[in-house]
Design an enzyme around this catalytic site. Structure first.
Site, short mmCIF file in Angstrom:
data_model
loop_
_atom_site.label_atom_id
_atom_site.label_comp_id
_atom_site.label_asym_id
_atom_site.label_seq_id
_atom_site.Cartn_x
_atom_site.Cartn_y
_atom_site.Cartn_z
CE1 TYR A 135 55.73 60.27 33.49
CE2 TYR A 135 53.49 59.80 32.79
CZ TYR A 135 54.69 59.38 33.32
OH TYR A 135 54.86 58.05 33.66
CE LYS A 180 60.23 58.07 47.51
NZ LYS A 180 60.73 57.18 48.58
CG ASP A 213 59.19 54.13 48.39
OD1 ASP A 213 58.29 54.68 49.05
OD2 ASP A 213 60.40 54.37 48.57
CG ASP A 237 51.89 56.14 33.60
OD1 ASP A 237 50.94 55.40 33.27
OD2 ASP A 237 52.83 56.41 32.86
CG ASP A 241 51.02 50.77 33.51
OD1 ASP A 241 49.96 51.37 33.31
OD2 ASP A 241 51.92 50.68 32.65
P1 ATP Z 1 52.73 53.62 26.77
O1 ATP Z 1 53.91 54.25 27.44
O2 ATP Z 1 52.25 54.30 25.55
O3 ATP Z 1 51.63 53.25 27.73
P2 ATP Z 1 54.07 51.10 26.93
O4 ATP Z 1 55.48 51.15 26.51
O5 ATP Z 1 53.74 51.10 28.38
O6 ATP Z 1 53.24 52.23 26.20
P3 ATP Z 1 52.18 49.27 25.79
O7 ATP Z 1 52.01 49.68 24.39
O8 ATP Z 1 51.07 49.54 26.72
O9 ATP Z 1 53.57 49.79 26.29
O10 ATP Z 1 52.44 47.73 25.79
C1 ATP Z 1 53.28 47.02 26.69
C2 ATP Z 1 53.15 45.54 26.33
O11 ATP Z 1 51.93 45.05 26.85
C3 ATP Z 1 53.08 45.35 24.81
O12 ATP Z 1 54.33 45.06 24.33
C4 ATP Z 1 52.10 44.22 24.63
O13 ATP Z 1 52.79 43.01 24.53
C5 ATP Z 1 51.26 44.24 25.91
N1 ATP Z 1 49.95 44.85 25.63
C6 ATP Z 1 49.62 46.14 25.69
N2 ATP Z 1 48.34 46.32 25.36
C7 ATP Z 1 47.84 45.11 25.09
C8 ATP Z 1 46.56 44.64 24.67
N3 ATP Z 1 45.52 45.47 24.48
N4 ATP Z 1 46.42 43.32 24.46
C9 ATP Z 1 47.43 42.47 24.66
N5 ATP Z 1 48.66 42.84 25.04
C10 ATP Z 1 48.87 44.15 25.25
#
Ligand code: ATP
Length: 346
Positions: A135, A180, A213, A237, A241
């Site tokens: 990153y 990895k 993995d 990251d 998630d």
């Molecule tokens: P980043 O790379 O900036 O973390 P990302 O592409 O992983 O962004 P997010 O913006 O975290 O994506 O969102 C992914 C999906 O999760 C969104 O499209 C939304 O539907 C859902 N989401 C994210 N945050 C929330 C929240 N606080 N409440 C409800 N749904 C959410």
């Protein structure tokens, strides 16, 4: 006087940040000496001024504040995300916030998609290096070739791993390094070397390394067995998630980033794990819990243990009462959840 900079940012960032102000007011009413300033940095500011975070503004944040509360950045009008890079990555790198802490402690069994698991059986903390790895945004694209570089420095790895070892020694739980090194021989080879050095300093910690993995598979099969997980920026990251999924989704997960070596007055930043979620911005559907729990982590960082614990408990009480946003199958709005938490605090 503690000074906090507030950067709501883009998308759902401002919505989830709105509910933080009453929490700061509440801490102040309890006698905490706190003041805050809200900054407009984000997509609108960039499109209006051509500026993300000038050197002068960065220096102001660095030298005259103690911590930052950050909402989210990312806007479809700026598809290459350069304003987000220049803002958030600049803060993380410029403030040397090598440690990114992402805890996973589910509140309710119904939020956990795995069967037969109770919330108190999952207590996993991810320590993710926050400034380097793939990153670091070094690389190039040619006609038919794209290269992303991953930079790992011994200094950043040591700072991150020492923090993770310290945490694991206090919890008497395993410390797992996700890596990895079998393919990323240079970068992750360095991680393993430093991990082994630190093992000698912390003989009481049950330290292990796992291929990332295989770790993700094991996390889904038996999360009970894990405690502290350390990883580089990319793997950390992804892992955190996945763990957000154990808590009810992206909207539930908080994070804290800090510089344990304290190079500057401003040495910590608190933000939810989720991004700006443009698909739901402005609809009232954003779950504010990740942002509220990040505020609880700020209180803990400041040594305000009682406020941190009460805020965490208030979130639990609200969720148990059935007040929740649609991502948790609830029907409340973002603002209704925020108000309910503030009401429990009194
Ligand atoms: P980043 O790379 O900036 O973390 P990302 O592409 O992983 O962004 P997010 O913006 O975290 O994506 O969102 C992914 C999906 O999760 C969104 O499209 C939304 O539907 C859902 N989401 C994210 N945050 C929330 C929240 N606080 N409440 C409800 N749904 C959410």
């Amino acid at each position: 006087m503690i000074r906090v900079a507030i950067i709501p940012g883009d998308g759902i960032g401002p919505e989830v940040m709105t509910g933080v102000i009453p929490l700061l007011d509440w801490s102040r009413a309890r006698g905490r000496e706190l003041e805050w300033v809200t900054f407009p940095y984000g997509a609108d500011h960039f499109l209006n001024t051509g500026e993300t975070l000038s050197d002068r503004h960065f220096a102001d944040l660095r030298d005259t504040f103690d911590a930052i509360l950050f909402g989210a950045v990312g806007d479809t009008r700026i598809p290459d995300g350069r304003h987000a890079e220049q803002l958030l990555l600049r803060l993380r790198q410029g403030l040397e916030l090598h440690v990114n802490f992402r805890p996973c402690r589910p509140f309710l069994a119904i939020h956990i998609p795995l069967k037969d698991l109770q919330p108190d059986e999952i207590d996993i903390e991810v320590f993710r290096e926050n400034t380097e790895g793939p990153y670091c945004l070094r690389g190039r694209t040619e006609e038919e070739l794209a290269v992303d570089e991953a930079v790992h420095t011994a200094r950043a790895i040591r700072i991150l791993l020492a923090t993770a070892f310290e945490q694991a020694s206090g919890r008497a739980c395993p410390l797992t390094l996700a890596q990895k090194a079998n393919v990323l021989k240079h970068g992750h080879g360095l991680w393993i070397r430093i991990f082994k050095e630190l093992c000698a300093d912390y003989p009481s910690v049950a330290a292990e390394t796992m291929h990332a993995d295989a770790l993700l598979c094991a996390l889904v099969q038996n999360p009970r067995r894990f405690g502290v997980i350390a990883a580089d920026n990319f793997i950390g990251d992804l892992t955190s998630d996945l763990l957000a999924g154990f808590q009810g989704g992206m909207g539930m997960a908080p994070s804290a980033s800090w510089a344990p070596h304290r190079p500057f007055r401003c040495n910590a930043l608190f933000e939810p794990v989720h991004g700006s979620a443009p698909d739901i911005a402005g609809t009232g559907k954003a779950n504010p819990v990740g942002m509220i729990l990040s505020t609880s982590l700020l209180f803990r960082h400041l040594g305000w243990e009682e406020e941190a614990a009460r805020l965490h408990q208030a979130v639990g009480e609200v969720l148990r009462s059935g007040i929740a946003t649609p991502d948790l199958a609830g029907s409340a709005t973002c603002q209704e959840v925020q108000r309910a938490v503030a009401k429990v605090l009194g």
